[in-house]
Design an enzyme around this catalytic site. Structure first.
Site, PDB file in Angstrom:
ATOM      1  N   TYR A   1       0.829  -1.220   0.000  1.00 19.09           N
ATOM      2  CA  TYR A   1       0.000   0.000   0.000  1.00 19.09           C
ATOM      3  C   TYR A   1       0.855   1.258   0.000  1.00 19.09           C
ATOM      4  O   TYR A   1       0.647   2.171  -0.810  1.00 19.09           O
ATOM      5  CB  TYR A   1      -0.923  -0.038   1.224  1.00 19.09           C
ATOM      6  CG  TYR A   1      -1.641   1.255   1.518  1.00 19.09           C
ATOM      7  CD1 TYR A   1      -2.728   1.662   0.750  1.00 19.09           C
ATOM      8  CD2 TYR A   1      -1.241   2.075   2.576  1.00 19.09           C
ATOM      9  CE1 TYR A   1      -3.392   2.842   1.020  1.00 19.09           C
ATOM     10  CE2 TYR A   1      -1.893   3.253   2.855  1.00 19.09           C
ATOM     11  CZ  TYR A   1      -2.966   3.633   2.078  1.00 19.09           C
ATOM     12  OH  TYR A   1      -3.627   4.817   2.353  1.00 19.09           O
ATOM     13  N   LEU A   2       1.837   1.324   0.896  1.00 19.25           N
ATOM     14  CA  LEU A   2       2.686   2.521   0.980  1.00 19.25           C
ATOM     15  C   LEU A   2       3.493   2.714  -0.301  1.00 19.25           C
ATOM     16  O   LEU A   2       3.713   3.851  -0.742  1.00 19.25           O
ATOM     17  CB  LEU A   2       3.620   2.425   2.185  1.00 19.25           C
ATOM     18  CG  LEU A   2       2.954   2.548   3.559  1.00 19.25           C
ATOM     19  CD1 LEU A   2       3.986   2.357   4.671  1.00 19.25           C
ATOM     20  CD2 LEU A   2       2.245   3.887   3.721  1.00 19.25           C
TER      21      LEU A   2
END
Length: 218
Positions: free
Chosen positions: A129-130
């Site tokens: 996600y990051l």
């Protein structure tokens, strides 16, 4: 202003739609499911049913033409797998940015995440996600045709907003109510002097309007 929000049924987006509609802006929210439309209407926004995971750039650009600003507030959500981090958090953001360029919409805001980094390492879902958010941010910031601002909130909470925030290039980690994230976005939309800034946001001691004016150099 006419403002189009991607991820229009998200928790931050619905709050933002209410704020913008209440101050007299014309707001449209892009949603994936027709059954989400009534919630947008209740917030004062026009629902636009379009799946950003399958739409073409031209289809999205058609929905953006005539807008004064575009806000990317979509996300695959906490229950989604790694694949949708790429198709929503990264690819849909890239698509929305390309569509804004094609539609001639310069003002562009993207709701990112603290810690977003295209070089982030790790194989857990949150690592993916990051990385996806970081790659989306890097792409948006590379587009000279956009007056972009990237907002990276800290840990999101459903606490009632206080209207008091810390908004800086680097704040350090901390929580922030979704109410206050929406309030900052509403202020940023029509503060073009924040063009080119990547900002972190947590709860703090500055009223939202003061915090935004400060980063804008006013």
């Amino acid at each position: 202003m006419r403002i189009v929000i991607a991820g229009g049924h998200g928790q931050i987006a619905l709050r933002l739609e209410r704020l913008l509609a209440a101050r007299g802006d014309e707001v449209a929210g892009i949603v994936r499911k027709a059954e989400q439309a009534d919630d947008l209407r209740a917030a004062g926004a026009e629902p636009v049913v379009l799946d950003l995971e399958s739409a073409s750039v031209e289809e999205v650009a058609e929905r953006l033409r005539g807008a004064d600003a575009a806000v990317f507030a979509a996300g695959a959500g906490p229950g989604s797998g790694a694949a949708r981090k790429d198709t929503v958090d990264k690819a849909a953001a890239v698509l929305f940015a390309d569509a804004a360029v094609r539609a001639g919409v310069r003002r562009f805001l993207i709701v990112s995440s603290m810690g977003a980094d295209p070089e982030h390492r790790g194989d857990e879902i949150f690592d993916v996600y990051l990385r996806a958010k970081g790659e989306a941010d890097a792409y948006v910031s590379s587009l000279d045709a956009l007056d972009w601002t990237i907002l990276r909130p800290g840990a999101l909470t459903d606490d009632a907003g206080t209207g008091l925030v810390r908004l800086e290039a680097h704040t350090g980690r901390g929580p922030v109510p979704r109410d206050d994230v929406a309030a900052v976005l509403a202020e940023l939309v029509d503060t073009p002097a924040t063009n080119g800034l990547t900002l972190e946001l947590i709860s703090g001691s500055a009223p939202v309007s003061v915090a935004v004016k400060s980063v804008a150099g006013n």
